[in-house]
Write an enzyme that holds these catalytic residues in place. Structure first.
Site, mmCIF file in Angstrom:
data_model
loop_
_atom_site.group_PDB
_atom_site.id
_atom_site.type_symbol
_atom_site.label_atom_id
_atom_site.label_comp_id
_atom_site.label_asym_id
_atom_site.label_seq_id
_atom_site.Cartn_x
_atom_site.Cartn_y
_atom_site.Cartn_z
ATOM 1 N N LEU A 21 0.835 -1.252 -0.090
ATOM 2 C CA LEU A 21 -0.070 0.068 0.038
ATOM 3 C C LEU A 21 0.832 1.157 -0.054
ATOM 4 O O LEU A 21 0.430 2.420 -0.426
ATOM 5 C CB LEU A 21 -1.045 -0.018 1.458
ATOM 6 C CG LEU A 21 -2.113 -0.906 1.136
ATOM 7 C CD1 LEU A 21 -2.773 -1.037 2.476
ATOM 8 C CD2 LEU A 21 -2.964 -0.866 0.108
ATOM 9 N N GLY A 22 2.081 1.082 0.519
ATOM 10 C CA GLY A 22 2.835 2.325 0.601
ATOM 11 C C GLY A 22 4.015 2.260 1.478
ATOM 12 O O GLY A 22 4.295 0.923 1.881
ATOM 13 N N ALA A 23 4.889 3.430 1.604
ATOM 14 C CA ALA A 23 6.104 3.172 2.563
ATOM 15 C C ALA A 23 5.975 4.673 3.222
ATOM 16 O O ALA A 23 5.880 5.626 2.523
ATOM 17 C CB ALA A 23 7.245 2.940 1.732
ATOM 18 N N GLY A 24 6.529 4.825 4.051
ATOM 19 C CA GLY A 24 6.834 6.095 4.946
ATOM 20 C C GLY A 24 8.055 5.852 5.919
ATOM 21 O O GLY A 24 9.057 5.283 5.680
ATOM 22 N N GLY A 25 8.097 6.911 6.831
ATOM 23 C CA GLY A 25 9.253 7.014 7.682
ATOM 24 C C GLY A 25 9.299 5.774 8.753
ATOM 25 O O GLY A 25 10.331 5.479 8.990
ATOM 26 N N GLY A 27 8.160 2.727 8.036
ATOM 27 C CA GLY A 27 8.296 1.434 7.319
ATOM 28 C C GLY A 27 7.559 1.153 6.057
ATOM 29 O O GLY A 27 6.712 2.266 5.747
ATOM 30 N N VAL A 29 3.720 -0.612 4.429
ATOM 31 C CA VAL A 29 2.353 -0.879 4.576
ATOM 32 C C VAL A 29 2.055 -1.975 3.594
ATOM 33 O O VAL A 29 1.989 -1.663 2.375
ATOM 34 C CB VAL A 29 1.655 0.397 4.754
ATOM 35 C CG1 VAL A 29 0.313 0.083 5.202
ATOM 36 C CG2 VAL A 29 2.266 1.616 5.558
ATOM 37 N N LYS A 43 1.432 -2.539 8.892
ATOM 38 C CA LYS A 43 2.675 -1.833 8.926
ATOM 39 C C LYS A 43 3.752 -2.430 9.652
ATOM 40 O O LYS A 43 3.663 -2.934 10.828
ATOM 41 C CB LYS A 43 2.121 -0.549 9.716
ATOM 42 C CG LYS A 43 3.309 0.716 9.592
ATOM 43 C CD LYS A 43 3.041 1.833 9.984
ATOM 44 C CE LYS A 43 2.080 2.557 8.946
ATOM 45 N NZ LYS A 43 1.802 3.911 9.292
ATOM 46 N N ASP A 137 0.867 13.545 15.538
ATOM 47 C CA ASP A 137 1.284 13.715 14.032
ATOM 48 C C ASP A 137 -0.167 13.614 13.230
ATOM 49 O O ASP A 137 0.036 12.958 12.252
ATOM 50 C CB ASP A 137 2.101 12.753 13.773
ATOM 51 C CG ASP A 137 2.953 12.984 12.387
ATOM 52 O OD1 ASP A 137 2.808 14.331 11.899
ATOM 53 O OD2 ASP A 137 3.468 12.033 11.962
#
Length: 713
Positions: A21-25, A27, A29, A43, A137
């Protein structure tokens, strides 16, 4: 949403991964399937965090607390393992865009939508704060949009992550544009810091810009501490006044979440009839729900990977979206966009606080233009939210669109060839397009990408959108019909178009009463007159639909009602709806029609292949390949009907299979790899197949010796 790449695991804990689904700070998802059959967003933290023992301890505490959060606007934490080699948590999956994605793709929200957005986020913060958590956040990329209201995600996790990054300075602030003054200084941080961030997210929805304007992180933090928010984008009135107080530099001067709820309780909200979201965002949600089902199908859960195409000949690949299991009724899984509009309710609790069990929702059912409005495909990876949608928009008829670099990203559902074999037709989550396959050059692109589509060998195309079907002849600049809800009678959502042999009729799945709450029906429309020719019920969830070459029958794959795993291939009379044949007894079916239209090649239980006679119902078994796992996902007849090709998932190590259609025996092959989807060239000498790496597909054209002779990427 992207397919799993070679470096992604197939499972984390007890949960099977379906897509990225995605990636962020923090890790990556993933979209995952729980052992109980439900979908979740899983996640998993990055390796450097996994080696931080202090992070693990904080993460365990925050997750434990987050599991106590239950509310209509906070997806529940359903599972977690802070002690795993790579700690992870799983939450309820919401197949919708983030607020950030929706505003960037469609522009600012109208004031009525802003009121509901604020109300839903305030209720989410009330739920989070009551559980003893702070979000810390809250920002547009942590707010998912659904018909039932905004869904606030990642609450509490920022605290666990920030401790690893900012302990040297003692600061605990989140994203600069949405952080509060006290988070910047690290002093007196209370739940009212989340209220400040909430107001910033509302201003972003109202203007499309950060609440204190554009700038570097340092300049933005200075504006947060000393500047004024850009409130002019919100119309004068109670909502703007409330937001102004939420932006107070002194947290004691701000209302808390309960006070925000109380003030908003007296403001009018959009009606259930039209819903709270702009129509373009509803279409984004609809597209995302379709992508979700296709991701399920691609990983062999409830339906074949291929989806949304129609006529099945030697040149076409199978079609139909998979269904969503879990707590939602199967028919509502087609679109969450207008589900339960009649039951939207606001309930006043004691003390004047407002609790929302459901927000006004729905869709006005009108396309932005005749081609389907602003439906979008997949975009770049997000910063870790549950899902993401790319930017897109409709185009007027008469304009051919350029194909961008993302066309072969996401998922591919079907491959086929034109009648003369010169063009390759591609349908996927991010593209409906034609290519010169010998040169690897795109020729035409239909935009926005339909939720379901079929491209016939002789140049006709049918695509479904939120509430209508569009038909083209000869290219995207020649739309010849828009069919559906233009006769004054609503017909609900459409999907899985199937065109007859001369493209004068188009069959789709719809509902019996024009709503998503109705029972599923197959509709047959006259393309020229746009009149409904016939309509009949389907007992179960339809996942494939196509005509036989002589137009005497419609063939589909149907699951039984409810959550039964049993699936059947069914043949109907398209005029009367009479069931002519039914082939059942398995938990998986994928079917392909022979060139003469008399036989079906079938996969059952993802391990065995068969040929069924449509007229007599007789079924012959093809030689078993000894498969013991769910690896066989598609079968296709050769152009002359003498062979049956068997394709596997790209995640399988099983080579492609070939059977002699007459004897049923396996034909020896050397080095053949066939991954779904598969397209068969009319010359009988070429096959198209696809391989995925890093979320992007390469389509390979193989010759009769299974050598690669051309690639499209």
């Amino acid at each position: 949403m992207q397919p799993l790449s070679s470096d992604d695991p197939h499972a984390i804990g007890p949960h099977r991964l379906l897509a990225r689904l995605g990636a962020g700070g923090m890790g990556k998802v993933y979209l995952a399937r729980t052992p109980h059959g439900h979908l979740c967003a899983l996640k998993v933290v990055k390796e450097d965090l996994a080696h931080d023992h202090q992070f693990r301890a904080r993460f365990a505490r925050e997750v434990h607390t987050a599991q106590r959060v239950h509310g209509p606007f906070t997806p529940a934490v359903v599972d977690a393992d802070p002690q795993a080699p790579a700690p992870w948590m799983a939450t309820e999956y919401v197949p919708g865009p983030t607020l950030k994605e929706a505003v960037r793709a469609n522009g600012p929200f109208p004031e009525p939508s802003l009121r509901v957005l604020t109300l839903g986020m305030a209720q989410a913060l009330h739920t989070i704060h009551t559980a003893g958590l702070m979000h810390r956040d809250l920002k547009p990329s942590n707010i998912l949009l659904s018909p039932r209201g905004p869904q606030v995600i990642d609450f509490g996790i920022a605290r666990a992550v920030e401790g690893t990054v900012l302990t040297r300075t003692g600061q605990t602030f989140g994203t600069p544009a949405y952080t509060s003054p006290e988070q910047i200084t690290g002093q007196n941080v209370t739940p009212r810091a989340d209220v400040f961030s909430m107001a910033g997210a509302v201003l972003f929805a109202a203007s499309g810009k950060p609440p204190f304007g554009e700038g570097t992180p340092i300049s933005t933090l200075t504006k947060v501490m000393k500047g004024d928010p850009l409130l002019e984008s919100v119309p004068e009135g109670p909502l703007r006044d409330l937001l102004a107080r939420c932006f107070a530099k002194d947290p004691d001067q701000r209302p808390d979440a309960d006070a925000v709820l109380q003030e908003l309780s007296g403001l009018p909200l959009p009606s259930a009839e039209h819903g709270w979201l702009p129509s373009q965002v509803n279409q984004q949600i609809n597209v995302k729900a379709g992508q979700t089902r296709r991701a399920e199908a691609a990983e062999h859960t409830t339906a074949p990977m291929t989806a949304g195409s129609g006529p099945r000949t030697a040149f076409a690949a199978p079609g139909g979206p998979g269904g969503e299991q879990g707590t939602r009724p199967w028919w509502r899984s087609r679109t969450m966009v207008v589900a339960a509009a009649a039951t939207a309710a606001l309930i006043l609790l004691g003390g004047g606080a407002l609790a929302l069990n459901a927000l006004p929702l729905g869709s006005d059912g009108s396309p932005e233009d005749a081609a389907g409005g602003d439906e979008t495909g997949d975009g770049p990876e997000s910063d870790g939210s549950h899902s993401e949608a790319g930017e897109g928009g409709g185009e007027a008829a008469g304009e051919r669109s350029e194909l961008d670099d993302s066309a072969l990203q996401g998922f591919l559902y079907s491959l086929g060839f034109s009648e003369d074999g010169e063009e390759l037709h591609v349908f996927g989550s991010n593209t409906l397009s034609s290519w010169n396959w010998r040169e690897g050059v795109p020729l035409d692109h239909y935009t926005p990408t339909p939720t379901g589509a079929v491209m016939t060998p002789d140049g006709f195309v049918a695509g479904t959108a939120l509430n209508h079907i569009a038909v083209w002849e000869g290219g995207s600049d020649n739309r010849i019909a828009v069919i559906g809800n233009d006769d004054g009678e609503e017909r609900g959502q459409f999907d899985m178009p199937a065109l007859n042999s001369d493209s004068t009729l188009v069959a789709t799945i719809g509902s019996d009463d024009g709503t998503v709450d109705g029972e599923p029906n197959i509709h047959v429309w006259d393309v020229q007159t746009r009149e409904l020719q016939s309509e009949f019920a389907v007992e179960g969830r339809l996942t494939e639909l196509f005509y036989t070459p002589d137009d005497s029958a419609l063939v589909g794959v149907v699951t039984e009602p409810g959550y039964s795993p049993h699936i059947a291939a069914v043949v109907w009379d398209p005029e009367t709806g009479e069931e002519l044949q039914r082939f059942d007894g398995a938990e998986y079916y994928a079917v392909s029609l022979s060139p003469d239209g008399t036989s079906l090649a079938m996969v059952t239980d993802r391990t065995e292949a068969h040929i069924a006679d449509i007229g007599t119902g007789e079924v012959r078994d093809l030689e078993s390949a000894g498969l013991t796992y769910n690896e066989l996902t598609e079968v296709e007849f050769s152009a002359d009907g003498s062979l049956v090709y068997g394709a596997t998932s790209e995640f399988s190590d099983v080579p492609g299979l070939v059977w002699d259609a007459e004897s049923g025996g396996l034909v020896p092959t050397d080095g053949l790899t066939l991954n779904v989807p598969v397209g068969v060239h009319p010359d009988g000498e070429h096959i198209a197949t696809a391989v995925s790496e890093g979320g992007a597909y390469t389509i390979r054209i193989l010759d009769s010796d299974f050598n690669i002779v051309a690639e499209v990427n």
